[in-house]
Design a protein around this motif. Sequence first.
Motif, PDB file in Angstrom:
ATOM      1  N   VAL A  37     -38.016  21.388  79.129  1.00 61.93           N
ATOM      2  CA  VAL A  37     -38.583  22.656  79.601  1.00 61.93           C
ATOM      3  C   VAL A  37     -39.728  23.170  78.730  1.00 61.93           C
ATOM      4  N   GLN A 152     -35.967  40.689  87.775  1.00 63.56           N
ATOM      5  CA  GLN A 152     -35.714  39.255  87.622  1.00 63.56           C
ATOM      6  C   GLN A 152     -36.987  38.493  87.246  1.00 63.56           C
ATOM      7  N   LEU A 154     -39.691  35.946  85.547  1.00 62.07           N
ATOM      8  CA  LEU A 154     -39.720  34.543  85.174  1.00 62.07           C
ATOM      9  C   LEU A 154     -39.828  34.420  83.660  1.00 62.07           C
ATOM     10  N   THR A 155     -39.349  33.334  83.125  1.00 65.44           N
ATOM     11  CA  THR A 155     -39.548  33.009  81.714  1.00 65.44           C
ATOM     12  C   THR A 155     -40.325  31.698  81.639  1.00 65.44           C
ATOM     13  N   THR A 157     -39.202  29.043  80.895  1.00 61.80           N
ATOM     14  CA  THR A 157     -38.332  27.987  81.419  1.00 61.80           C
ATOM     15  C   THR A 157     -38.237  28.050  82.933  1.00 61.80           C
ATOM     16  N   SER A 158     -37.913  29.221  83.466  1.00 63.11           N
ATOM     17  CA  SER A 158     -37.682  29.332  84.913  1.00 63.11           C
ATOM     18  C   SER A 158     -38.952  29.155  85.733  1.00 63.11           C
ATOM     19  N   ILE A 159     -40.105  29.447  85.149  1.00 62.40           N
ATOM     20  CA  ILE A 159     -41.357  29.299  85.901  1.00 62.40           C
ATOM     21  C   ILE A 159     -41.629  27.837  86.264  1.00 62.40           C
ATOM     22  N   ALA A 161     -39.629  25.867  87.571  1.00 59.05           N
ATOM     23  CA  ALA A 161     -38.861  25.479  88.769  1.00 59.05           C
ATOM     24  C   ALA A 161     -39.345  26.201  90.021  1.00 59.05           C
ATOM     25  N   LEU A 162     -40.513  26.814  89.974  1.00 60.92           N
ATOM     26  CA  LEU A 162     -41.027  27.530  91.141  1.00 60.92           C
ATOM     27  C   LEU A 162     -41.167  26.608  92.350  1.00 60.92           C
TER      28      LEU A 162
END
Length: 364
Positions: A37, A152, A154-155, A157-159, A161-162
């Motif tokens: 990540v 909610q 994005l970080t 890490t989570s960005i 998985a867009l």
Amino acid sequence: MVGGGKAGKSLAMDLAAAGQRVAMVERGMIGGTCINVACIPTKTLVNSARLLALARRAAQFGIDLPGTPAVDIDLLRARKEDVVGTMVAGQRKSFLASGMDLAIGEAHFVVPRTVEVTDDAGTRRTLSGTNVVVNTGMAPFVPDIPGLRAAQPLTSTSILALKSLPRSIIILGGGYIGCEFASMLSIMGVQVTVVQRRGQLLPREDADMSASVAGTLAADGATLVLGAEAAAVSRAGGLVVRVDEFLRTAADNVWAAGDVAGTPQFTHASWNDYRILKANIAGGSWSTKDRLIPYCVFTTPELGRVGLSETEALHGHESSEVIAVIQMAMLGDVPYQQLRDAVITHPTMAEGLQLLLSDAFLEP
């Protein structure tokens, strides 16, 4: 080994291959943060953004491309996941080939140098070692700004998985990671707004370097909001394990490395931690003190740095004493190589001249 980041996995493989009994506990990111990540997926996306920017300039190179080059998010994500997946599979193969005991699960210390590992199925096992190394890394932190958690956000890490590119995005923080994502997403056509608490991006850099990066981002279409105190809180979350310069914790034969030990958050710094740990567990005394760690900000174009910034150098202590050394060398027609190779007392500011006069610092 609790956690398989760059330092931990490298040390675990080395020791296991040498015949020692080694167990490495990993919660799920085989290969560590970098591969899953951080460095690898983000730089894969950065490279795609750069190719997109180049394709838009194809006519300047005498190439006529049909249509307007654009991002296909499904292909982009597939490429990123293929690169990451290939490396993860290679890492797992290397781990097992080394002879280590790879335990997938979450570890908790139960007594000194003993952890209990719980896997996803709830099965528990206990592992003990003569030495224990903590290399668990860090996680992105969501600042306590009213309404932010409910939105909610994005970080970093989570960005990754867009499922689709947003039309617009606000990036809180104009540090290294923030600027990298701002550069990449702007090139991909996202309306980017960077909100930075301080008066300049990349606050550890010289003002002219920061201005150059800001100008590039603005040219790519990003909007910069500087000096926005309340909205730009940005720091890493999680527990930091206190270590000394030899990466020893306060507990006997328990060590820590990488992000969780407060090491600068670069994979190459964690790699250096591995070398220090390998030496010190074997009885050596390698130290993290005064080590010189370079880094690069993967904006487009990139920014690289090693050592003091110009601003830091101008505020250096004992510069008057250092300049006297140069003056004496000039008066005596002493070649710089002789000064570079001299035995100079440590620790003093003057010994920094040896690094300054090395081939790595001298312009061709």
